[in-house]
Design a protein around this motif. Structure first.
Motif, PDB file in Angstrom:
ATOM      1  N   GLU A 277       0.825  -1.207   0.000  1.00 10.82           N
ATOM      2  CA  GLU A 277       0.000   0.000   0.000  1.00 10.82           C
ATOM      3  C   GLU A 277       0.860   1.258   0.000  1.00 10.82           C
ATOM      4  O   GLU A 277       0.462   2.286   0.562  1.00 10.82           O
ATOM      5  N   ALA A 278       2.052   1.203  -0.618  1.00 16.08           N
ATOM      6  CA  ALA A 278       2.954   2.353  -0.592  1.00 16.08           C
ATOM      7  C   ALA A 278       2.344   3.579  -1.261  1.00 16.08           C
ATOM      8  O   ALA A 278       2.448   4.700  -0.753  1.00 16.08           O
ATOM      9  N   ALA A 279       1.696   3.392  -2.404  1.00 21.47           N
ATOM     10  CA  ALA A 279       1.114   4.526  -3.122  1.00 21.47           C
ATOM     11  C   ALA A 279       0.021   5.183  -2.287  1.00 21.47           C
ATOM     12  O   ALA A 279      -0.100   6.414  -2.248  1.00 21.47           O
ATOM     13  N   ARG A 280      -0.769   4.385  -1.605  1.00 19.29           N
ATOM     14  CA  ARG A 280      -1.826   4.931  -0.749  1.00 19.29           C
ATOM     15  C   ARG A 280      -1.225   5.757   0.391  1.00 19.29           C
ATOM     16  O   ARG A 280      -1.692   6.873   0.677  1.00 19.29           O
ATOM     17  N   ALA A 281      -0.188   5.209   1.037  1.00 19.47           N
ATOM     18  CA  ALA A 281       0.443   5.929   2.152  1.00 19.47           C
ATOM     19  C   ALA A 281       1.072   7.231   1.670  1.00 19.47           C
ATOM     20  O   ALA A 281       0.951   8.279   2.326  1.00 19.47           O
ATOM     21  N   LEU A 282       1.738   7.193   0.518  1.00 22.59           N
ATOM     22  CA  LEU A 282       2.364   8.402  -0.017  1.00 22.59           C
ATOM     23  C   LEU A 282       1.319   9.437  -0.413  1.00 22.59           C
ATOM     24  O   LEU A 282       1.495  10.638  -0.174  1.00 22.59           O
ATOM     25  N   GLY A 283       0.221   8.988  -1.034  1.00 22.02           N
ATOM     26  CA  GLY A 283      -0.838   9.921  -1.416  1.00 22.02           C
ATOM     27  C   GLY A 283      -1.424  10.638  -0.218  1.00 22.02           C
ATOM     28  O   GLY A 283      -1.616  11.859  -0.240  1.00 22.02           O
ATOM     29  N   ALA A 284      -1.712   9.890   0.850  1.00 17.26           N
ATOM     30  CA  ALA A 284      -2.248  10.504   2.068  1.00 17.26           C
ATOM     31  C   ALA A 284      -1.233  11.443   2.688  1.00 17.26           C
ATOM     32  O   ALA A 284      -1.571  12.552   3.128  1.00 17.26           O
ATOM     33  N   ALA A 285       0.033  11.019   2.729  1.00 24.52           N
ATOM     34  CA  ALA A 285       1.070  11.828   3.359  1.00 24.52           C
ATOM     35  C   ALA A 285       1.273  13.153   2.625  1.00 24.52           C
ATOM     36  O   ALA A 285       1.342  14.218   3.251  1.00 24.52           O
ATOM     37  N   PHE A 286       1.340  13.108   1.298  1.00 28.21           N
ATOM     38  CA  PHE A 286       1.599  14.329   0.546  1.00 28.21           C
ATOM     39  C   PHE A 286       0.418  15.289   0.611  1.00 28.21           C
ATOM     40  O   PHE A 286       0.601  16.502   0.730  1.00 28.21           O
TER      41      PHE A 286
ATOM     42  N   ARG B  35      -2.702   6.554  -5.192  1.00 29.66           N
ATOM     43  CA  ARG B  35      -2.527   7.884  -4.613  1.00 29.66           C
ATOM     44  C   ARG B  35      -3.867   8.507  -4.270  1.00 29.66           C
ATOM     45  O   ARG B  35      -4.022   9.157  -3.229  1.00 29.66           O
ATOM     46  N   LEU B  36      -4.857   8.307  -5.136  1.00 33.77           N
ATOM     47  CA  LEU B  36      -6.176   8.900  -4.888  1.00 33.77           C
ATOM     48  C   LEU B  36      -6.856   8.276  -3.669  1.00 33.77           C
ATOM     49  O   LEU B  36      -7.569   8.956  -2.941  1.00 33.77           O
ATOM     50  N   SER B  37      -6.622   6.984  -3.453  1.00 32.22           N
ATOM     51  CA  SER B  37      -7.216   6.367  -2.269  1.00 32.22           C
ATOM     52  C   SER B  37      -6.611   6.956  -1.001  1.00 32.22           C
ATOM     53  O   SER B  37      -7.297   7.122   0.013  1.00 32.22           O
ATOM     54  N   GLY B  38      -5.310   7.302  -1.038  1.00 35.85           N
ATOM     55  CA  GLY B  38      -4.689   7.968   0.101  1.00 35.85           C
ATOM     56  C   GLY B  38      -5.266   9.349   0.318  1.00 35.85           C
ATOM     57  O   GLY B  38      -5.492   9.757   1.468  1.00 35.85           O
ATOM     58  N   VAL B  39      -5.527  10.086  -0.774  1.00 33.74           N
ATOM     59  CA  VAL B  39      -6.147  11.407  -0.645  1.00 33.74           C
ATOM     60  C   VAL B  39      -7.543  11.271  -0.048  1.00 33.74           C
ATOM     61  O   VAL B  39      -7.955  12.068   0.814  1.00 33.74           O
ATOM     62  N   ARG B  40      -8.287  10.246  -0.486  1.00 38.94           N
ATOM     63  CA  ARG B  40      -9.629  10.032   0.073  1.00 38.94           C
ATOM     64  C   ARG B  40      -9.552   9.695   1.558  1.00 38.94           C
ATOM     65  O   ARG B  40     -10.419  10.122   2.338  1.00 38.94           O
ATOM     66  N   ASP B  41      -8.533   8.939   1.957  1.00 34.75           N
ATOM     67  CA  ASP B  41      -8.350   8.654   3.383  1.00 34.75           C
ATOM     68  C   ASP B  41      -8.159   9.950   4.170  1.00 34.75           C
ATOM     69  O   ASP B  41      -8.715  10.121   5.264  1.00 34.75           O
ATOM     70  N   ALA B  42      -7.359  10.858   3.629  1.00 35.67           N
ATOM     71  CA  ALA B  42      -7.109  12.123   4.307  1.00 35.67           C
ATOM     72  C   ALA B  42      -8.383  12.954   4.413  1.00 35.67           C
ATOM     73  O   ALA B  42      -8.661  13.568   5.452  1.00 35.67           O
ATOM     74  N   VAL B  43      -9.177  12.970   3.340  1.00 35.71           N
ATOM     75  CA  VAL B  43     -10.441  13.722   3.370  1.00 35.71           C
ATOM     76  C   VAL B  43     -11.406  13.099   4.375  1.00 35.71           C
ATOM     77  O   VAL B  43     -12.119  13.806   5.092  1.00 35.71           O
TER      78      VAL B  43
END
Length: 501
Positions: free
Chosen positions: A103-112, A237-245
């Protein structure tokens, strides 16, 4: 003030200033990606070039680097389990486990995304409070700073993962390592064992790399696999952004607290990072996955990581007291540009346009850095799929060089290896390594501020209002974590009994 802010925005959006902002951001990303460097090194690279520049262009370039370096340092923290800088240490707790799960892309998307939001919130809060923050900063003396260090140490219990004795032991070991070298208060060397290298203590880059990086590399080689346990990346990356939202209130709370803690000189990114991580874990209703790949363990620290830079600029601009190593170098850059006169003049008079330009550059750089990092994260995340036998030699070279550049002494490499062995043993026996790093980071500031408090106020400093408030908060963190843990165990027992019946 708002009219001046609008004029400063027009200045910041000038094509020439945007170009220099992009140059600074590019340097910040490169420095952040390389473990163990950090914002101080990035500033040192840029400072020779700002001499003679237009002040606003120079400010844009310096702020571009300062803002983005704490975005770029997320790459090694998530993908390699190596703190990119002192302010990204807590990110590895859940970011690296997510990378191991594919899940690296998800973690990076949320982090950024959280870094961008936190940076913007930090800039907004800087604009809102810089004119009224003077009495707040003046109210903080050595007693208050000592209590903030103690508050950071209270995170040892929270991060012990059900093993408080091991967590305390690791924390005390970190405290001991942190005081190796010269004691400025008494002018004596401690625990150096007649080794010249230890006179200045062990650098934080060596400590962090050895404690977290080398054990992971050894395990990767021994298991002969890639960082990710799966051969296909999950999430995006988008799933990480959705997690942040979805966790927007966590982002907001962490950003506000990060900015507020950044205002306090001497606290540093490590304290903010670990405090926010511990607070996020402690206040989450379901926290059993923290340390094993909970996205909230990435969202909280990364939101505060960039937000604290806005707060750190308050004492830097108002008093010339840098809140971090990066802002210390920034202050030097402002002096080179001939724009720095720390004090009320920075928020009233000729210095106001420069201050507002700094604020806008901080916000714009966070947006630019996030856009660049998100665009790269999809490809960079594939590093977690490379087999260990191909990736590890390259990483070990980078880490060894990063350790050596701390003081450019061969002792750095030896210390890196010794601490790496200690970290590997701790990992094998199940001892938490985070408390050890917290103890190390806070050892010297806690000792320094305690000595100053006792020499200036004797025991009367314990009766100061802010000291009492922070002490109460520390007790709440210590005992609150135990209460929450007991309640959770009780709830699990009741659920098991209900299932049996």
């Amino acid at each position: 003030m708002f009219e001046a802010g609008y004029d400063a925005l027009l200045v910041a959006l000038h094509p020439e200033r945007l170009l220099w902002l992009s140059v600074g951001a590019a340097v910040g990303l490169c420095v952040g990606v390389l473990p163990g460097l950090g914002g101080t090194v990035g500033m040192a690279i840029l400072l020779p070039f700002v001499f003679g520049m237009d002040p606003f262009s120079g400010v844009a370039m310096l702020m571009g680097m300062a803002a983005v370096v704490h975005t770029g340092d997320t790459f090694p923290s998530v993908l390699l389990g190596v703190p990119g800088s002192s302010g990204s240490q807590a990110t590895i707790m859940d970011g690296y486990p997510l990378a191991r799960q594919g899940e690296a892309a998800r973690a990076l998307g949320a982090a950024f995304f959280c870094s961008m939001v936190g940076g913007i919130i930090g800039a907004v809060m800087l604009f809102a409070i810089i004119g009224v923050a003077r009495p707040i900063v003046l109210a903080l003396g050595s007693p208050e700073l000592f209590m903030f260090a103690v508050l950071g140490l209270s995170m040892v219990g929270v991060l012990a993962k059900g093993a408080p004795a091991a967590g305390l032991a690791a924390g005390f070991l970190g405290l001991w390592i942190g005081i190796i070298g010269l004691a400025p208060q008494v002018g004596q060397y401690r625990f150096t064992f007649d080794m010249l290298y230890l006179n200045d203590g062990i650098p934080i880059a060596v400590m962090a790399l050895g404690l977290f990086a080398l054990p992971e590399m050894v395990d990767l080689v021994s298991s002969n696999r890639s960082i990710s346990k799966t051969q296909q990346l999950g999430g995006s990356r988008l799933s990480g952004v959705r997690d942040a939202v979805r966790h927007k209130w966590l982002v907001l709370r962490s950003s506000v607290i990060g900015t507020a803690m950044g205002i306090v000189p001497g606290i540093g990114g490590s304290v903010v990072d670990w405090f926010i991580y511990g607070l996020t874990r402690q206040t989450s209703r379901e926290n059993s996955q923290f340390g094993h790949g909970d996205i909230r363990g990435v969202i909280g620290p990364e939101s505060a990581n960039n937000a604290k830079e806005g707060g750190a600029l308050v004492p830097t601009l108002l008093f010339g007291i840098p809140g971090s190593g990066t802002t210390a170098m920034l202050l030097g850059g402002l002096i080179l540009l001939g724009t720095a006169d720390p004090g009320p003049g920075m928020v009233d008079g000729a210095g106001l346009p420069v201050t507002l330009s700094i604020i806008w550059s901080l916000a714009l750089a966070n947006i630019l850095g996030t856009a660049a990092s998100l665009s790269l994260s999809g490809q960079v995340a594939k590093l977690s799929l490379i087999p260990a036998k191909k990736l590890t030699p390259f990483l070990l070279v980078i880490m060894t060089v990063a350790a050596y550049q701390a003081t450019q002494n061969w002792g750095d490499i030896l210390a890196f290896l010794v601490i790496g062995v200690v970290g590997w043993i701790m990992k094998q026996v199940g001892w938490p390594r985070a408390p050890m790093l917290i103890g190390y980071v806070l050892a010297q500031p806690a000792e320094r501020y305690l000595h100053l408090s006792m020499s200036r106020y004797d025991y009367e400093w314990m009766t100061r209002p802010i000291v009492i408030i922070v002490a109460a908060l520390t007790l709440f963190v210590i005992f609150g974590s135990q209460i929450f843990r007991q309640r959770k165990v009780k709830q699990q027992v009741e659920e098991a009994e209900a299932t049996d019946t």
